[in-house]
Motif scaffolding. Structure first.
Motif, PDB file in Angstrom:
ATOM      1  N   GLY A  11       0.831  -1.195   0.000  1.00 51.69           N
ATOM      2  CA  GLY A  11       0.000   0.000   0.000  1.00 51.69           C
ATOM      3  C   GLY A  11       0.863   1.241   0.000  1.00 51.69           C
ATOM      4  O   GLY A  11       2.059   1.187  -0.306  1.00 51.69           O
ATOM      5  N   ASN A  12       0.264   2.365   0.367  1.00 50.41           N
ATOM      6  CA  ASN A  12       0.958   3.649   0.394  1.00 50.41           C
ATOM      7  C   ASN A  12       0.984   4.207   1.805  1.00 50.41           C
ATOM      8  O   ASN A  12       0.002   4.073   2.546  1.00 50.41           O
ATOM      9  CB  ASN A  12       0.270   4.661  -0.519  1.00 50.41           C
ATOM     10  CG  ASN A  12       0.380   4.284  -1.971  1.00 50.41           C
ATOM     11  OD1 ASN A  12       1.288   3.557  -2.350  1.00 50.41           O
ATOM     12  ND2 ASN A  12      -0.541   4.753  -2.777  1.00 50.41           N
ATOM     13  N   ASP A  74       4.840   7.195  -0.219  1.00 56.18           N
ATOM     14  CA  ASP A  74       5.674   6.129  -0.800  1.00 56.18           C
ATOM     15  C   ASP A  74       4.905   4.808  -0.859  1.00 56.18           C
ATOM     16  O   ASP A  74       4.250   4.424   0.108  1.00 56.18           O
ATOM     17  CB  ASP A  74       6.944   5.917   0.022  1.00 56.18           C
ATOM     18  CG  ASP A  74       7.977   6.995  -0.183  1.00 56.18           C
ATOM     19  OD1 ASP A  74       7.827   7.802  -1.119  1.00 56.18           O
ATOM     20  OD2 ASP A  74       8.954   7.037   0.604  1.00 56.18           O
ATOM     21  N   PRO A  75       5.007   4.085  -1.992  1.00 52.58           N
ATOM     22  CA  PRO A  75       4.433   2.737  -2.039  1.00 52.58           C
ATOM     23  C   PRO A  75       5.355   1.777  -1.297  1.00 52.58           C
ATOM     24  O   PRO A  75       6.567   1.782  -1.517  1.00 52.58           O
ATOM     25  CB  PRO A  75       4.376   2.422  -3.534  1.00 52.58           C
ATOM     26  CG  PRO A  75       5.419   3.293  -4.147  1.00 52.58           C
ATOM     27  CD  PRO A  75       5.543   4.508  -3.283  1.00 52.58           C
ATOM     28  N   THR A  77       5.825  -2.273   0.814  1.00 52.50           N
ATOM     29  CA  THR A  77       5.363  -3.620   1.136  1.00 52.50           C
ATOM     30  C   THR A  77       5.779  -3.893   2.573  1.00 52.50           C
ATOM     31  O   THR A  77       6.857  -3.478   3.005  1.00 52.50           O
ATOM     32  CB  THR A  77       5.966  -4.684   0.204  1.00 52.50           C
ATOM     33  OG1 THR A  77       7.380  -4.672   0.346  1.00 52.50           O
ATOM     34  CG2 THR A  77       5.593  -4.430  -1.244  1.00 52.50           C
ATOM     35  N   ASP A 107       7.889  -0.561  -2.692  1.00 53.76           N
ATOM     36  CA  ASP A 107       7.237  -1.412  -3.687  1.00 53.76           C
ATOM     37  C   ASP A 107       7.808  -1.041  -5.046  1.00 53.76           C
ATOM     38  O   ASP A 107       7.508   0.018  -5.592  1.00 53.76           O
ATOM     39  CB  ASP A 107       5.724  -1.202  -3.647  1.00 53.76           C
ATOM     40  CG  ASP A 107       4.972  -2.243  -4.439  1.00 53.76           C
ATOM     41  OD1 ASP A 107       5.595  -2.892  -5.306  1.00 53.76           O
ATOM     42  OD2 ASP A 107       3.765  -2.392  -4.200  1.00 53.76           O
ATOM     43  N   PHE A 110       6.373   0.369  -8.739  1.00 55.80           N
ATOM     44  CA  PHE A 110       6.038   1.757  -9.044  1.00 55.80           C
ATOM     45  C   PHE A 110       7.240   2.682  -9.120  1.00 55.80           C
ATOM     46  O   PHE A 110       7.082   3.885  -9.280  1.00 55.80           O
ATOM     47  CB  PHE A 110       5.053   2.282  -7.994  1.00 55.80           C
ATOM     48  CG  PHE A 110       3.830   1.421  -7.877  1.00 55.80           C
ATOM     49  CD1 PHE A 110       2.874   1.403  -8.875  1.00 55.80           C
ATOM     50  CD2 PHE A 110       3.654   0.599  -6.783  1.00 55.80           C
ATOM     51  CE1 PHE A 110       1.753   0.603  -8.768  1.00 55.80           C
ATOM     52  CE2 PHE A 110       2.533  -0.202  -6.668  1.00 55.80           C
ATOM     53  CZ  PHE A 110       1.578  -0.201  -7.668  1.00 55.80           C
TER      54      PHE A 110
END
Length: 169
Positions: A11-12, A74-75, A77, A107, A110
């Motif tokens: 997610g972000n 920021d994306p 994990t 992540d 992206f």
């Protein structure tokens, strides 16, 4: 009583990580991650579903590195354990959930990232030997080698360069 369940999310970040140090000297970072599920409508178009917000806690070096490396938007994990806790506040029974992170990373679907090993990591290069005199040649510490399995080529710096363990994709 608490229950822990293994979990992975992508997610972000909703806000910058909040870093604090407890009384015992252990670093603790709090992160808030929004996960949007993509939903296909009746007409076949894809739309963002309702976001689910997760509270994430990281400790020690992971907390310090997350606070230094990540920022709002920021994306990311996150892998860890989903923890459910129950407690009493003002005579009322309440429940809370959070993810206690084992790992956190950007992540890479992206964007790109450059990895830099921190000084307090478990694997460190041996200290250079000190030699006296004019003819003493400088001794460079050995750079640890990495095994990386990728689809494309990996370019590692030459031993003579002071590149700091960066990997280019």
């Amino acid at each position: 009583m608490s229950t822990k369940i293994p979990i992975n999310i992508a997610g972000n970040l909703v806000a910058d990580p909040e870093l604090s140090v407890g009384e015992s000297g252990v670093a603790h970072a709090k992160l808030r991650v929004a996960v949007n599920q993509r939903v296909q409508g009746a007409d076949g178009t894809w739309q963002d579903g309702e976001p689910v917000f997760h509270n994430v806690s990281a400790f020690r070096a992971l907390a310090e590195n997350a606070a230094t490396s990540l920022k709002k938007g920021d994306p990311v994990t996150v892998a860890g354990e989903l923890e459910f806790r129950s407690y009493e506040k003002d005579g009322e029974r309440r429940e809370a959930r959070r993810i206690v992170a084992d790992t956190i990373g950007p992540d890479l679907r992206f964007g790109t990232a450059a990895y830099q090993r921190s000084s307090h990591a478990a694997v460190t290069a041996p200290a250079p030997q000190v030699q006296a005199g004019r003819e003493a040649a400088p001794v460079e510490p050995e750079v640890p080698a990495y095994n990386v399995s990728l689809k494309g080529p990996v370019f590692l710096p030459h031993r003579g360069q002071a590149a700091g363990n960066q990997i280019s994709f």
